[in-house]
Write a protein that holds these residues in place. Structure first.
Motif, PDB file in Angstrom:
ATOM      1  N   ASN A 164      13.173  22.446  -3.812  1.00 12.46           N
ATOM      2  CA  ASN A 164      13.276  23.124  -2.524  1.00 12.46           C
ATOM      3  C   ASN A 164      13.461  22.097  -1.407  1.00 12.46           C
ATOM      4  N   LEU A 165      14.616  22.136  -0.761  1.00 12.88           N
ATOM      5  CA  LEU A 165      14.961  21.134   0.248  1.00 12.88           C
ATOM      6  C   LEU A 165      14.024  21.189   1.449  1.00 12.88           C
ATOM      7  N   LYS A 166      13.675  22.395   1.901  1.00 11.54           N
ATOM      8  CA  LYS A 166      12.793  22.523   3.069  1.00 11.54           C
ATOM      9  C   LYS A 166      11.413  21.947   2.784  1.00 11.54           C
ATOM     10  N   LEU A 167      10.908  22.187   1.577  1.00 15.17           N
ATOM     11  CA  LEU A 167       9.601  21.628   1.225  1.00 15.17           C
ATOM     12  C   LEU A 167       9.678  20.104   1.178  1.00 15.17           C
ATOM     13  N   GLY A 168      10.760  19.581   0.625  1.00 15.30           N
ATOM     14  CA  GLY A 168      10.930  18.131   0.587  1.00 15.30           C
ATOM     15  C   GLY A 168      10.925  17.526   1.981  1.00 15.30           C
ATOM     16  N   GLN A 169      11.584  18.184   2.921  1.00 19.74           N
ATOM     17  CA  GLN A 169      11.621  17.700   4.296  1.00 19.74           C
ATOM     18  C   GLN A 169      10.225  17.733   4.922  1.00 19.74           C
ATOM     19  N   LYS A 170       9.459  18.784   4.620  1.00 22.54           N
ATOM     20  CA  LYS A 170       8.103  18.891   5.167  1.00 22.54           C
ATOM     21  C   LYS A 170       7.179  17.819   4.589  1.00 22.54           C
ATOM     22  N   LEU A 171       7.353  17.503   3.318  1.00 25.12           N
ATOM     23  CA  LEU A 171       6.563  16.427   2.724  1.00 25.12           C
ATOM     24  C   LEU A 171       6.863  15.093   3.392  1.00 25.12           C
ATOM     25  N   LEU A 172       8.137  14.837   3.622  1.00 22.64           N
ATOM     26  CA  LEU A 172       8.524  13.598   4.302  1.00 22.64           C
ATOM     27  C   LEU A 172       7.979  13.561   5.728  1.00 22.64           C
ATOM     28  N   GLU A 173       8.089  14.673   6.428  1.00 17.31           N
ATOM     29  CA  GLU A 173       7.584  14.740   7.802  1.00 17.31           C
ATOM     30  C   GLU A 173       6.078  14.506   7.845  1.00 17.31           C
ATOM     31  N   ASN A 178      21.927  18.819  -5.274  1.00 13.85           N
ATOM     32  CA  ASN A 178      21.972  19.200  -3.862  1.00 13.85           C
ATOM     33  C   ASN A 178      20.857  18.496  -3.094  1.00 13.85           C
ATOM     34  N   PHE A 179      19.672  18.452  -3.693  1.00 13.40           N
ATOM     35  CA  PHE A 179      18.537  17.812  -3.036  1.00 13.40           C
ATOM     36  C   PHE A 179      18.789  16.314  -2.862  1.00 13.40           C
ATOM     37  N   SER A 180      19.180  15.646  -3.943  1.00  9.09           N
ATOM     38  CA  SER A 180      19.356  14.196  -3.869  1.00  9.09           C
ATOM     39  C   SER A 180      20.499  13.814  -2.944  1.00  9.09           C
ATOM     40  N   GLY A 181      21.456  14.738  -2.779  1.00  8.26           N
ATOM     41  CA  GLY A 181      22.588  14.450  -1.894  1.00  8.26           C
ATOM     42  C   GLY A 181      22.276  14.657  -0.433  1.00  8.26           C
ATOM     43  N   LYS A 182      21.340  15.571  -0.119  1.00  9.19           N
ATOM     44  CA  LYS A 182      21.089  15.935   1.270  1.00  9.19           C
ATOM     45  C   LYS A 182      19.751  15.478   1.824  1.00  9.19           C
ATOM     46  N   MET A 183      18.810  15.168   0.960  1.00  3.74           N
ATOM     47  CA  MET A 183      17.439  14.977   1.394  1.00  3.74           C
ATOM     48  C   MET A 183      17.279  13.949   2.488  1.00  3.74           C
ATOM     49  N   LEU A 184      17.911  12.795   2.331  1.00  2.00           N
ATOM     50  CA  LEU A 184      17.647  11.697   3.263  1.00  2.00           C
ATOM     51  C   LEU A 184      18.886  11.299   4.070  1.00  2.00           C
TER      52      LEU A 184
END
Length: 326
Positions: A249-258, A319-325
Protein backbone atom coordinates in the motif's frame (compact mmCIF):
# COMPACT_ATOMS: atom_id res chain seq x y z
CA UNK A 1 14.00 -24.29 31.17
CA UNK A 2 11.01 -23.11 33.22
CA UNK A 3 12.29 -24.25 36.64
CA UNK A 4 15.99 -23.87 35.96
CA UNK A 5 15.63 -20.40 34.52
CA UNK A 6 13.65 -19.29 37.54
CA UNK A 7 16.38 -20.42 39.92
CA UNK A 8 18.75 -17.95 38.23
CA UNK A 9 16.99 -15.08 40.03
CA UNK A 10 18.82 -16.02 43.22
CA UNK A 11 22.04 -14.76 41.59
CA UNK A 12 20.41 -11.34 41.17
CA UNK A 13 19.03 -11.08 44.69
CA UNK A 14 15.52 -11.17 43.24
CA UNK A 15 12.44 -13.17 44.16
CA UNK A 16 9.51 -13.73 41.83
CA UNK A 17 5.93 -13.04 42.89
CA UNK A 18 4.39 -14.26 39.61
CA UNK A 19 5.71 -16.17 36.61
CA UNK A 20 4.50 -16.27 32.99
CA UNK A 21 5.68 -18.30 30.02
CA UNK A 22 6.44 -16.61 26.72
CA UNK A 23 8.24 -17.59 23.50
CA UNK A 24 11.51 -19.21 24.52
CA UNK A 25 11.62 -17.42 27.87
CA UNK A 26 9.86 -16.75 31.14
CA UNK A 27 8.65 -13.44 32.54
CA UNK A 28 8.76 -12.79 36.28
CA UNK A 29 7.22 -10.15 38.46
CA UNK A 30 9.71 -9.12 41.15
CA UNK A 31 9.97 -6.42 43.78
CA UNK A 32 12.29 -4.59 41.34
CA UNK A 33 9.80 -4.80 38.48
CA UNK A 34 9.15 -7.16 35.60
CA UNK A 35 12.09 -9.12 34.17
CA UNK A 36 12.57 -11.67 31.41
CA UNK A 37 14.83 -14.73 31.69
CA UNK A 38 16.06 -16.69 28.70
CA UNK A 39 18.88 -18.99 27.74
CA UNK A 40 21.94 -17.39 26.21
CA UNK A 41 23.96 -18.85 23.34
CA UNK A 42 25.88 -15.86 21.98
CA UNK A 43 29.34 -14.53 22.73
CA UNK A 44 30.12 -12.79 26.05
CA UNK A 45 32.05 -10.02 24.33
CA UNK A 46 29.16 -8.95 22.10
CA UNK A 47 26.75 -9.20 25.03
CA UNK A 48 28.91 -6.85 27.08
CA UNK A 49 28.93 -4.33 24.23
CA UNK A 50 25.18 -4.75 23.89
CA UNK A 51 24.78 -3.93 27.59
CA UNK A 52 26.79 -0.72 27.08
CA UNK A 53 24.68 0.19 24.04
CA UNK A 54 21.38 -0.38 25.86
CA UNK A 55 22.56 1.60 28.85
CA UNK A 56 23.47 4.50 26.55
CA UNK A 57 20.06 4.37 24.87
CA UNK A 58 18.24 4.26 28.20
CA UNK A 59 20.03 7.42 29.30
CA UNK A 60 19.40 9.43 26.14
CA UNK A 61 16.12 8.29 24.57
CA UNK A 62 12.45 8.29 25.53
CA UNK A 63 12.03 4.86 23.95
CA UNK A 64 12.43 2.12 26.55
CA UNK A 65 14.77 -0.81 25.86
CA UNK A 66 15.22 -4.22 27.48
CA UNK A 67 18.40 -3.42 29.42
CA UNK A 68 20.54 -6.34 30.51
CA UNK A 69 20.77 -6.78 34.27
CA UNK A 70 24.08 -7.75 35.90
CA UNK A 71 23.98 -10.44 38.58
CA UNK A 72 25.38 -9.85 42.06
CA UNK A 73 28.89 -10.55 40.78
CA UNK A 74 28.52 -7.93 38.04
CA UNK A 75 28.26 -10.47 35.18
CA UNK A 76 25.57 -10.42 32.49
CA UNK A 77 25.64 -14.20 32.01
CA UNK A 78 24.51 -16.48 34.84
CA UNK A 79 24.99 -20.23 34.82
CA UNK A 80 22.72 -22.69 36.63
CA UNK A 81 23.63 -26.00 38.30
CA UNK A 82 23.44 -27.80 34.96
CA UNK A 83 25.84 -25.32 33.37
CA UNK A 84 23.16 -23.67 31.24
CA UNK A 85 23.76 -19.97 30.58
CA UNK A 86 21.01 -17.40 31.06
CA UNK A 87 20.56 -13.66 30.81
CA UNK A 88 18.05 -11.48 32.65
CA UNK A 89 16.56 -8.34 31.08
CA UNK A 90 14.17 -5.63 32.16
CA UNK A 91 10.75 -6.26 30.67
CA UNK A 92 7.54 -4.37 30.14
CA UNK A 93 3.79 -4.50 30.57
CA UNK A 94 2.11 -3.93 27.25
CA UNK A 95 1.44 -5.56 23.89
CA UNK A 96 3.30 -6.15 20.66
CA UNK A 97 2.89 -3.62 17.85
CA UNK A 98 0.01 -4.86 15.69
CA UNK A 99 1.02 -4.86 12.02
CA UNK A 100 -2.64 -4.56 11.02
CA UNK A 101 -3.05 -1.09 12.50
CA UNK A 102 -1.66 2.05 10.92
CA UNK A 103 -1.30 3.83 14.26
CA UNK A 104 0.82 1.05 15.73
CA UNK A 105 3.21 0.74 12.80
CA UNK A 106 3.64 4.50 12.46
CA UNK A 107 4.46 4.61 16.17
CA UNK A 108 7.03 1.87 15.51
CA UNK A 109 8.62 3.90 12.69
CA UNK A 110 8.87 6.99 14.90
CA UNK A 111 10.39 4.93 17.74
CA UNK A 112 13.02 3.58 15.36
CA UNK A 113 13.97 7.11 14.33
CA UNK A 114 14.37 8.07 18.00
CA UNK A 115 16.64 5.09 18.57
CA UNK A 116 18.75 5.82 15.50
CA UNK A 117 19.54 9.31 16.80
CA UNK A 118 21.32 7.84 19.85
CA UNK A 119 22.55 4.44 18.62
CA UNK A 120 26.22 5.22 18.05
CA UNK A 121 29.46 3.78 19.41
CA UNK A 122 33.09 3.64 18.25
CA UNK A 123 33.24 1.06 15.46
CA UNK A 124 34.44 -2.46 16.26
CA UNK A 125 35.31 -4.30 13.07
CA UNK A 126 33.89 -7.70 14.13
CA UNK A 127 30.38 -6.18 14.29
CA UNK A 128 30.43 -4.33 10.95
CA UNK A 129 27.75 -5.68 8.63
CA UNK A 130 28.60 -7.12 5.25
CA UNK A 131 28.52 -4.62 2.39
CA UNK A 132 25.12 -4.66 0.67
CA UNK A 133 26.91 -4.91 -2.68
CA UNK A 134 28.62 -8.14 -1.61
CA UNK A 135 25.34 -9.42 -0.15
CA UNK A 136 23.45 -8.83 -3.41
CA UNK A 137 26.28 -10.36 -5.44
CA UNK A 138 26.05 -13.47 -3.28
CA UNK A 139 22.25 -13.63 -3.44
CA UNK A 140 22.21 -13.25 -7.21
CA UNK A 141 24.78 -16.02 -7.60
CA UNK A 142 22.60 -18.21 -5.39
CA UNK A 143 19.51 -17.48 -7.52
CA UNK A 144 21.40 -18.47 -10.67
CA UNK A 145 22.63 -21.64 -8.95
CA UNK A 146 19.10 -22.57 -7.85
CA UNK A 147 17.76 -21.90 -11.37
CA UNK A 148 20.33 -24.27 -12.81
CA UNK A 149 19.54 -26.92 -10.18
CA UNK A 150 15.79 -26.80 -10.85
CA UNK A 151 16.21 -26.63 -14.64
CA UNK A 152 18.01 -29.98 -14.87
CA UNK A 153 15.54 -31.85 -12.65
CA UNK A 154 13.56 -34.35 -14.69
CA UNK A 155 10.51 -34.37 -12.48
CA UNK A 156 9.43 -31.01 -11.13
CA UNK A 157 6.81 -30.28 -8.49
CA UNK A 158 4.39 -27.32 -8.54
CA UNK A 159 6.75 -25.07 -6.60
CA UNK A 160 9.64 -25.77 -8.97
CA UNK A 161 7.51 -25.18 -12.06
CA UNK A 162 6.30 -21.84 -10.73
CA UNK A 163 9.83 -20.95 -9.73
CA UNK A 164 11.08 -21.54 -13.29
CA UNK A 165 8.17 -19.48 -14.65
CA UNK A 166 9.13 -16.53 -12.43
CA UNK A 167 12.92 -16.68 -12.01
CA UNK A 168 13.82 -14.83 -15.21
CA UNK A 169 11.73 -11.83 -14.21
CA UNK A 170 12.77 -11.69 -10.55
CA UNK A 171 16.45 -12.37 -11.28
CA UNK A 172 16.35 -9.56 -13.84
CA UNK A 173 15.18 -7.18 -11.12
CA UNK A 174 17.85 -8.50 -8.75
CA UNK A 175 20.62 -7.92 -11.26
CA UNK A 176 19.31 -4.47 -12.14
CA UNK A 177 19.17 -3.52 -8.45
CA UNK A 178 22.77 -4.66 -7.97
CA UNK A 179 23.94 -2.68 -11.00
CA UNK A 180 22.20 0.47 -9.75
CA UNK A 181 23.62 -0.07 -6.26
CA UNK A 182 27.16 -0.42 -7.60
CA UNK A 183 26.76 2.87 -9.48
CA UNK A 184 25.05 4.75 -6.65
CA UNK A 185 26.37 6.71 -3.68
CA UNK A 186 26.07 3.65 -1.45
CA UNK A 187 29.77 3.17 -0.72
CA UNK A 188 30.12 6.79 0.39
CA UNK A 189 26.99 6.48 2.53
CA UNK A 190 28.30 3.30 4.16
CA UNK A 191 31.69 4.88 4.80
CA UNK A 192 30.01 7.90 6.41
CA UNK A 193 27.79 5.65 8.57
CA UNK A 194 30.80 3.71 9.85
CA UNK A 195 32.73 6.92 10.54
CA UNK A 196 29.75 8.06 12.64
CA UNK A 197 29.63 4.73 14.48
CA UNK A 198 26.02 4.24 13.39
CA UNK A 199 24.36 1.13 14.79
CA UNK A 200 21.41 -0.87 13.50
CA UNK A 201 19.03 -2.89 15.65
CA UNK A 202 19.38 -5.72 13.12
CA UNK A 203 15.96 -7.30 13.58
CA UNK A 204 13.54 -4.39 13.83
CA UNK A 205 10.04 -5.76 13.28
CA UNK A 206 6.60 -5.53 14.89
CA UNK A 207 7.39 -8.38 17.30
CA UNK A 208 10.18 -6.34 18.88
CA UNK A 209 8.14 -3.15 19.28
CA UNK A 210 5.91 -2.91 22.36
CA UNK A 211 3.11 -0.45 22.97
CA UNK A 212 3.18 -0.06 26.74
CA UNK A 213 0.13 -0.21 28.97
CA UNK A 214 0.19 3.53 29.67
CA UNK A 215 -0.32 4.04 25.89
CA UNK A 216 2.20 6.89 26.03
CA UNK A 217 5.47 5.00 25.80
CA UNK A 218 7.07 2.49 23.46
CA UNK A 219 9.64 -0.18 24.22
CA UNK A 220 11.97 -1.89 21.75
CA UNK A 221 13.43 -5.29 22.56
CA UNK A 222 15.82 -8.00 21.33
CA UNK A 223 18.92 -6.13 20.18
CA UNK A 224 20.91 -9.37 19.86
CA UNK A 225 21.61 -8.82 16.13
CA UNK A 226 22.88 -5.25 16.48
CA UNK A 227 25.73 -4.18 14.26
CA UNK A 228 27.37 -1.22 12.53
CA UNK A 229 25.70 -0.32 9.25
CA UNK A 230 23.63 2.23 7.36
CA UNK A 231 20.73 2.78 9.76
CA UNK A 232 18.18 3.02 6.95
CA UNK A 233 18.61 -0.76 6.73
CA UNK A 234 16.43 -1.07 9.85
CA UNK A 235 13.77 1.18 8.35
CA UNK A 236 13.76 -0.85 5.14
CA UNK A 237 13.35 -4.16 6.98
CA UNK A 238 10.53 -2.80 9.13
CA UNK A 239 8.68 -1.24 6.20
CA UNK A 240 9.11 -4.27 3.94
CA UNK A 241 7.59 -6.67 6.44
CA UNK A 242 4.67 -4.32 7.14
CA UNK A 243 4.01 -3.51 3.49
CA UNK A 244 4.07 -7.14 2.39
CA UNK A 245 1.17 -7.65 4.79
CA UNK A 246 -0.63 -4.59 3.38
CA UNK A 247 -0.24 -5.55 -0.29
CA UNK A 248 2.39 -2.83 -0.88
CA UNK A 249 0.00 0.00 0.00
CA UNK A 250 1.68 3.18 -1.25
CA UNK A 251 -0.17 5.53 1.13
CA UNK A 252 0.82 3.45 4.15
CA UNK A 253 4.43 3.42 2.97
CA UNK A 254 4.39 7.21 2.72
CA UNK A 255 2.94 7.51 6.23
CA UNK A 256 5.64 5.23 7.64
CA UNK A 257 8.32 7.37 6.03
CA UNK A 258 6.68 10.57 7.28
CA UNK A 259 6.50 9.15 10.83
CA UNK A 260 10.21 8.33 10.74
CA UNK A 261 11.27 11.62 9.15
CA UNK A 262 9.24 13.68 11.63
CA UNK A 263 11.85 12.54 14.18
CA UNK A 264 14.95 11.93 12.05
CA UNK A 265 14.96 13.33 8.48
CA UNK A 266 16.61 11.13 5.87
CA UNK A 267 19.41 12.40 3.66
CA UNK A 268 19.13 12.16 -0.13
CA UNK A 269 21.71 9.35 -0.04
CA UNK A 270 19.58 7.41 2.47
CA UNK A 271 16.48 7.88 0.31
CA UNK A 272 18.39 6.54 -2.69
CA UNK A 273 19.52 3.60 -0.57
CA UNK A 274 15.93 2.83 0.47
CA UNK A 275 14.69 3.04 -3.11
CA UNK A 276 17.37 0.59 -4.24
CA UNK A 277 16.56 -1.84 -1.45
CA UNK A 278 12.85 -1.82 -2.27
CA UNK A 279 13.70 -2.58 -5.90
CA UNK A 280 15.48 -5.80 -4.91
CA UNK A 281 13.24 -8.95 -4.72
CA UNK A 282 14.44 -9.93 -1.24
CA UNK A 283 11.43 -12.02 -0.28
CA UNK A 284 11.76 -13.99 -3.52
CA UNK A 285 15.41 -14.71 -2.78
CA UNK A 286 14.55 -15.79 0.79
CA UNK A 287 11.93 -18.23 -0.48
CA UNK A 288 14.21 -19.68 -3.16
CA UNK A 289 17.07 -20.01 -0.71
CA UNK A 290 14.82 -21.73 1.83
CA UNK A 291 13.75 -24.23 -0.84
CA UNK A 292 17.34 -24.96 -1.86
CA UNK A 293 18.69 -25.44 1.67
CA UNK A 294 15.85 -27.65 2.93
CA UNK A 295 14.28 -30.97 2.01
CA UNK A 296 13.45 -30.72 -1.69
CA UNK A 297 11.62 -34.04 -1.79
CA UNK A 298 8.72 -32.45 0.09
CA UNK A 299 7.63 -28.86 -0.49
CA UNK A 300 5.17 -27.49 2.03
CA UNK A 301 1.93 -26.03 0.76
CA UNK A 302 2.79 -22.90 2.76
CA UNK A 303 5.89 -22.22 0.65
CA UNK A 304 3.94 -22.75 -2.56
CA UNK A 305 1.34 -20.27 -1.31
CA UNK A 306 4.08 -17.77 -0.50
CA UNK A 307 5.42 -18.04 -4.05
CA UNK A 308 1.93 -17.59 -5.50
CA UNK A 309 1.45 -14.51 -3.33
CA UNK A 310 4.76 -13.03 -4.46
CA UNK A 311 3.78 -13.50 -8.06
CA UNK A 312 0.31 -12.05 -7.42
CA UNK A 313 1.82 -8.99 -5.71
CA UNK A 314 4.37 -8.41 -8.45
CA UNK A 315 2.70 -5.41 -10.08
CA UNK A 316 1.93 -3.70 -6.76
CA UNK A 317 5.51 -4.26 -5.59
CA UNK A 318 6.80 -2.76 -8.84
CA UNK A 319 4.45 0.20 -8.54
CA UNK A 320 5.56 0.78 -4.96
CA UNK A 321 9.29 0.52 -5.65
CA UNK A 322 8.92 2.81 -8.66
CA UNK A 323 6.96 5.56 -6.91
CA UNK A 324 7.73 5.38 -3.22
CA UNK A 325 10.74 7.66 -3.02
CA UNK A 326 10.39 9.81 -6.13
Amino acid sequence: MYDHGLSILEQYGLESTAVYRTRGAIICETEEGRVLIREFCGTPRKLENQAVLLSEIAGKCQVFVDELLPNQEGAYISVDRENTAYIVKRWFEGRECDARYEGDVCTGAAALASLHKVMKMPVQSHYVRESLIREYQRHNAELRKIRKFVSVKKKKNDFELRFLDSIRCFLGHAEAALYRLEHSGYEQLRTWALEQGSICHGEYNQHNVWILSDKEHVAVTNFDKWGFDVQAADLYQFMRKILEKHDWNLKLGQKLLESYEAVRPLSEAEKEYLALRFSYPEKYWKLANYYYTHNKAWISEKNLEKLKKLMAQYEKWQNFSGKMLL
